[in-house]
Design an enzyme around this catalytic site. Structure first.
Site, PDB file in Angstrom:
ATOM      1  N   ALA A   1      -1.080  -7.425  -1.133  1.00 57.70           N
ATOM      2  CA  ALA A   1      -0.748  -8.708  -0.495  1.00 57.70           C
ATOM      3  C   ALA A   1      -0.898  -9.857  -1.496  1.00 57.70           C
ATOM      4  CB  ALA A   1      -1.650  -8.935   0.717  1.00 57.70           C
TER       5      ALA A   1
ATOM      6  N   ASP B   1       6.554 -11.346   1.375  1.00 57.43           N
ATOM      7  CA  ASP B   1       5.212 -11.775   1.808  1.00 57.43           C
ATOM      8  C   ASP B   1       4.832 -13.146   1.238  1.00 57.43           C
ATOM      9  OD1 ASP B   1       4.548  -9.637   3.437  1.00 57.43           O
ATOM     10  OD2 ASP B   1       3.646  -8.476   1.816  1.00 57.43           O
TER      11      ASP B   1
ATOM     12  N   LYS C   1       3.839   0.021   0.298  1.00 57.55           N
ATOM     13  CA  LYS C   1       4.674  -0.982  -0.388  1.00 57.55           C
ATOM     14  C   LYS C   1       4.968  -0.594  -1.841  1.00 57.55           C
ATOM     15  CE  LYS C   1       3.268  -4.733   2.637  1.00 57.55           C
ATOM     16  NZ  LYS C   1       2.710  -6.075   2.801  1.00 57.55           N
TER      17      LYS C   1
ATOM     18  N   GLY D   1      -8.569 -11.734  -3.747  1.00 55.95           N
ATOM     19  CA  GLY D   1      -7.975 -10.407  -3.616  1.00 55.95           C
ATOM     20  C   GLY D   1      -6.960 -10.181  -4.715  1.00 55.95           C
ATOM     21  N   ALA D   2      -6.745  -8.917  -5.046  1.00 55.74           N
ATOM     22  CA  ALA D   2      -5.741  -8.586  -6.070  1.00 55.74           C
ATOM     23  C   ALA D   2      -5.021  -7.301  -5.694  1.00 55.74           C
ATOM     24  CB  ALA D   2      -6.414  -8.457  -7.443  1.00 55.74           C
ATOM     25  N   GLY D   3      -4.932  -7.030  -4.389  1.00 56.83           N
ATOM     26  CA  GLY D   3      -4.203  -5.859  -3.908  1.00 56.83           C
ATOM     27  C   GLY D   3      -2.736  -6.195  -3.698  1.00 56.83           C
TER      28      GLY D   3
ATOM     29  N   TYR E   1      -5.119 -11.502  11.321  1.00 56.15           N
ATOM     30  CA  TYR E   1      -5.036 -12.299  12.538  1.00 56.15           C
ATOM     31  C   TYR E   1      -5.733 -11.550  13.673  1.00 56.15           C
ATOM     32  CZ  TYR E   1      -1.085  -9.109  13.062  1.00 56.15           C
ATOM     33  OH  TYR E   1      -0.302  -7.989  13.115  1.00 56.15           O
TER      34      TYR E   1
ATOM     35  N   ASN F   1       8.365  -4.943   0.500  1.00 61.81           N
ATOM     36  CA  ASN F   1       8.105  -4.855   1.943  1.00 61.81           C
ATOM     37  C   ASN F   1       9.400  -4.889   2.752  1.00 61.81           C
ATOM     38  OD1 ASN F   1       8.894  -7.555   1.895  1.00 61.81           O
ATOM     39  ND2 ASN F   1       7.297  -8.220   3.315  1.00 61.81           N
TER      40      ASN F   1
HETATM   41  P1  NAP Z   1      -4.895  -3.565  -0.594  1.00 66.35           P
HETATM   42  O1  NAP Z   1      -3.756  -3.443  -1.529  1.00 66.35           O
HETATM   43  O2  NAP Z   1      -5.608  -2.342  -0.135  1.00 66.35           O
HETATM   44  O3  NAP Z   1      -5.961  -4.549  -1.319  1.00 66.35           O
HETATM   45  C1  NAP Z   1      -7.194  -4.773  -0.729  1.00 66.35           C
HETATM   46  C2  NAP Z   1      -7.880  -5.948  -1.417  1.00 66.35           C
HETATM   47  O4  NAP Z   1      -9.042  -6.277  -0.672  1.00 66.35           O
HETATM   48  C3  NAP Z   1      -8.352  -5.661  -2.843  1.00 66.35           C
HETATM   49  O5  NAP Z   1      -8.261  -6.850  -3.578  1.00 66.35           O
HETATM   50  C4  NAP Z   1      -9.803  -5.233  -2.619  1.00 66.35           C
HETATM   51  O6  NAP Z   1     -10.630  -5.427  -3.737  1.00 66.35           O
HETATM   52  C5  NAP Z   1     -10.188  -6.198  -1.532  1.00 66.35           C
HETATM   53  N1  NAP Z   1     -11.319  -5.801  -0.710  1.00 66.35           N
HETATM   54  C6  NAP Z   1     -11.381  -4.791   0.190  1.00 66.35           C
HETATM   55  N2  NAP Z   1     -12.566  -4.819   0.820  1.00 66.35           N
HETATM   56  C7  NAP Z   1     -13.259  -5.862   0.325  1.00 66.35           C
HETATM   57  C8  NAP Z   1     -14.539  -6.405   0.574  1.00 66.35           C
HETATM   58  N3  NAP Z   1     -15.354  -5.853   1.474  1.00 66.35           N
HETATM   59  N4  NAP Z   1     -14.937  -7.492  -0.108  1.00 66.35           N
HETATM   60  C9  NAP Z   1     -14.135  -8.047  -1.029  1.00 66.35           C
HETATM   61  N5  NAP Z   1     -12.901  -7.577  -1.324  1.00 66.35           N
HETATM   62  C10 NAP Z   1     -12.479  -6.496  -0.653  1.00 66.35           C
HETATM   63  O7  NAP Z   1      -4.483  -4.343   0.739  1.00 66.35           O
HETATM   64  P2  NAP Z   1      -3.324  -5.454   0.893  1.00 66.35           P
HETATM   65  O8  NAP Z   1      -2.041  -4.773   1.190  1.00 66.35           O
HETATM   66  O9  NAP Z   1      -3.424  -6.368  -0.253  1.00 66.35           O
HETATM   67  O10 NAP Z   1      -3.757  -6.208   2.242  1.00 66.35           O
HETATM   68  C11 NAP Z   1      -4.832  -7.154   2.289  1.00 66.35           C
HETATM   69  C12 NAP Z   1      -4.837  -7.839   3.646  1.00 66.35           C
HETATM   70  O11 NAP Z   1      -3.713  -8.670   3.836  1.00 66.35           O
HETATM   71  C13 NAP Z   1      -4.838  -6.854   4.806  1.00 66.35           C
HETATM   72  O12 NAP Z   1      -5.799  -7.296   5.723  1.00 66.35           O
HETATM   73  C14 NAP Z   1      -3.424  -6.980   5.379  1.00 66.35           C
HETATM   74  O13 NAP Z   1      -3.373  -6.656   6.754  1.00 66.35           O
HETATM   75  C15 NAP Z   1      -3.128  -8.441   5.115  1.00 66.35           C
HETATM   76  N6  NAP Z   1      -1.663  -8.783   5.048  1.00 66.35           N
HETATM   77  C16 NAP Z   1      -1.157  -9.710   5.917  1.00 66.35           C
HETATM   78  C17 NAP Z   1       0.203 -10.094   5.854  1.00 66.35           C
HETATM   79  C18 NAP Z   1       0.750 -11.127   6.808  1.00 66.35           C
HETATM   80  O14 NAP Z   1       1.986 -11.276   6.892  1.00 66.35           O
HETATM   81  N7  NAP Z   1      -0.061 -11.878   7.496  1.00 66.35           N
HETATM   82  C19 NAP Z   1       1.039  -9.520   4.900  1.00 66.35           C
HETATM   83  C20 NAP Z   1       0.494  -8.577   4.005  1.00 66.35           C
HETATM   84  C21 NAP Z   1      -0.860  -8.218   4.104  1.00 66.35           C
HETATM   85  P3  NAP Z   1     -10.744  -4.286  -4.870  1.00 66.35           P
HETATM   86  O15 NAP Z   1      -9.570  -4.478  -5.793  1.00 66.35           O
HETATM   87  O16 NAP Z   1     -12.034  -4.580  -5.535  1.00 66.35           O
HETATM   88  O17 NAP Z   1     -10.748  -2.959  -4.172  1.00 66.35           O
END
Ligand code: NAP
Length: 281
Positions: free
Chosen positions: A132, A103, A67, A128-130, A222, A88
Site C-alpha cells: 500500500a 491506490d 498485487k 509503512g513500506a509494504g 476502516y 491493483n
Molecule cells: P503489506 O504489504 O503486508 O505491508 C504491511 C506493512 O505493515 C509493512 O510495512 C509492515 O512492516 C507493516 N507492519 C505490519 N505490522 C506492523 C506493526 N505491528 N507495527 C508496525 N508496522 C507493521 O500490506 P499492504 O498491502 O501494504 O497493506 C497495508 C494496509 O493498508 C492494510 O491494512 C490494507 O488493508 C490497507 N489498504 C487500504 C487501501 C484503501 O483503499 N483504503 C488500499 C490498500 C491497502 P514490515 O515491513 O516491517 O513488515
C-alpha cells in the site's frame, strides 16, 4: 445485451466493499456491468484470473496478497504501477493485459478533495513500506509535497522504497527520506498509516510527536480496525480520517480504466460510510 463482468480478486475477499462501490458507479453512469468478489487460492491466483478472463471476464481489481503477482501478469503497465511494483487493476485487453495501480491516486484525491488538504508544500509522513505504501509514494511526490518521509518497522524496506523513488522526487523537488519508526521525525502536516498494524490490533506504530497540531492523520484501514488509530490521532490534536475515501477514489480510477467514464464519488462515499457504520453498530 449481456453485462460485462468484473471481479475483485483476493484472499480473503468476502469483506470487500468494491462490489458495492462499482455497482453504485455503474448505476450512476449507466454502464451495463456486473462486479463480484472472486476468492483465489493462495497458490492459484494466476490460474483463477486466467480462467475468469477465458470465460469472458473483462477485468479485475486485485487486493491482498496478490498485487505483486498481478504486476507479473500484466503485459503493459502504467508508469505508477511500474514504480510501485504492484498492480491493483488488471484490464484484459485483447492485445495484452494492462496493469495499473490506482491506490496512490485514490489516496491523494481523498486527502485533497474530501479532506480538503492540498498536498503542495506539505510535510508528509508515510508509515509503512509494504504494497500500500509503495502505491502511495509516487502520487504523494507528484502532488508536490515539500517533504515525504517513509518510516517502517523494517528499515531496509523503507530504504529500498525511497531509493526507487529518488529520481522522481528529484524531478519534483521533493525531499525524500527513509526513517525508522522510533525516529520518524516530528510535526508533520499529514501522517498516513499504511501499515497493517490496525488490522492486527497492534499498538500505534509511531510516537505522537509526528503530529503537528491540527495535522491530518489518515489510516488506510476502516471500520472497527481503524478506531484505535483515529482515537489516538484525535487525542493528540489531529484530524483523524479512515481509508474509506481512499477506497472509493481508487475504485473511481479503476472504473475509469475499465469503462472510460469517470464516476462522481461524493455520494457513493457518503453511502459507504453509512453502510460501514451501520454494519458495525
Ligand atoms: P503489506 O504489504 O503486508 O505491508 C504491511 C506493512 O505493515 C509493512 O510495512 C509492515 O512492516 C507493516 N507492519 C505490519 N505490522 C506492523 C506493526 N505491528 N507495527 C508496525 N508496522 C507493521 O500490506 P499492504 O498491502 O501494504 O497493506 C497495508 C494496509 O493498508 C492494510 O491494512 C490494507 O488493508 C490497507 N489498504 C487500504 C487501501 C484503501 O483503499 N483504503 C488500499 C490498500 C491497502 P514490515 O515491513 O516491517 O513488515
Amino acid at each position: 445485451m449481456t453485462p460485462d463482468r468484473y471481479v475483485v480478486a483476493g484472499h480473503p475477499v468476502e469483506h470487500s466493499q468494491s462490489p458495492f462501490i462499482h455497482a453504485a458507479f455503474a448505476r450512476a453512469t449507466g454502464q451495463a456491468m456486473v462486479y463480484e468478489t472472486m476468492l483465489c487460492p493462495l497458490d492459484g491466483f494466476a490460474a483463477t484470473v486466467r480462467r475468469f478472463a477465458g470465460e469472458g471476464g473483462r477485468g479485475c481489481n486485485v487486493t491482498v496478497p496478490f498485487k505483486h503477482e498481478a504486476f507479473e501478469l500484466a503485459a503493459r503497465r502504467s508508469p505508477r504501477a511500474a514504480l510501485a511494483l504492484a498492480v491493483n487493476t488488471l484490464r484484459f485487453d485483447p492485445d495484452g493485459w494492462f496493469g495499473d495501480n490506482t491506490d496512490g491516486a485514490g489516496l491523494v484525491r481523498d486527502i485533497e478533495t474530501h479532506a480538503g488538504r492540498p498536498l503542495r508544500g506539505r510535510r508528509v509522513l508515510l508509515v509503512g513500506a509494504g504494497g500500500a505504501a509503495a502505491g502511495a509514494l509516487g502520487p504523494l511526490i507528484e502532488a508536490g509535497a515539500s517533504e515525504v518521509a517513509v518510516a517502517n518497522r523494517t528499515r531496509e524496506k523503507a530504504d529500498e522504497l525511497v531509493e526507487r523513488h529518488r529520481a522522481l522526487a528529484a524531478r519534483h523537488g521533493v525531499a525524500l527520506a527513509a526513517r525508522t519508526l522510533a525516529d520518524a521525525g516530528t510535526a508533520y502536516d499529514i501522517v498516513v498509516n499504511a501499515t497493517a498494524s490496525s488490522l492486527q490490533g497492534d499498538a500505534i506504530p509511531v510516537d505522537a510527536r509526528v503530529l503537528r497540531p491540527g495535522a491530518l492523520a489518515l489510516d488506510m484501514m476502516y471500520g472497527p480496525a481503524a478506531r484505535g488509530f483515529m482515537a489516538w490521532a484525535q487525542a493528540h490534536g489531529a484530524v483523524a480520517r479512515d481509508g474509506l475515501g481512499m477506497l472509493v477514489e481508487q475504485a473511481a480510477e479503476a472504473f475509469e480504466a475499465f469503462r472510460g467514464v469517470r464516476p462522481a464519488t461524493a455520494e457513493v462515499l457518503d453511502a459507504l460510510q453509512r453502510r460501514v457504520r451501520e454494519a458495525h453498530q
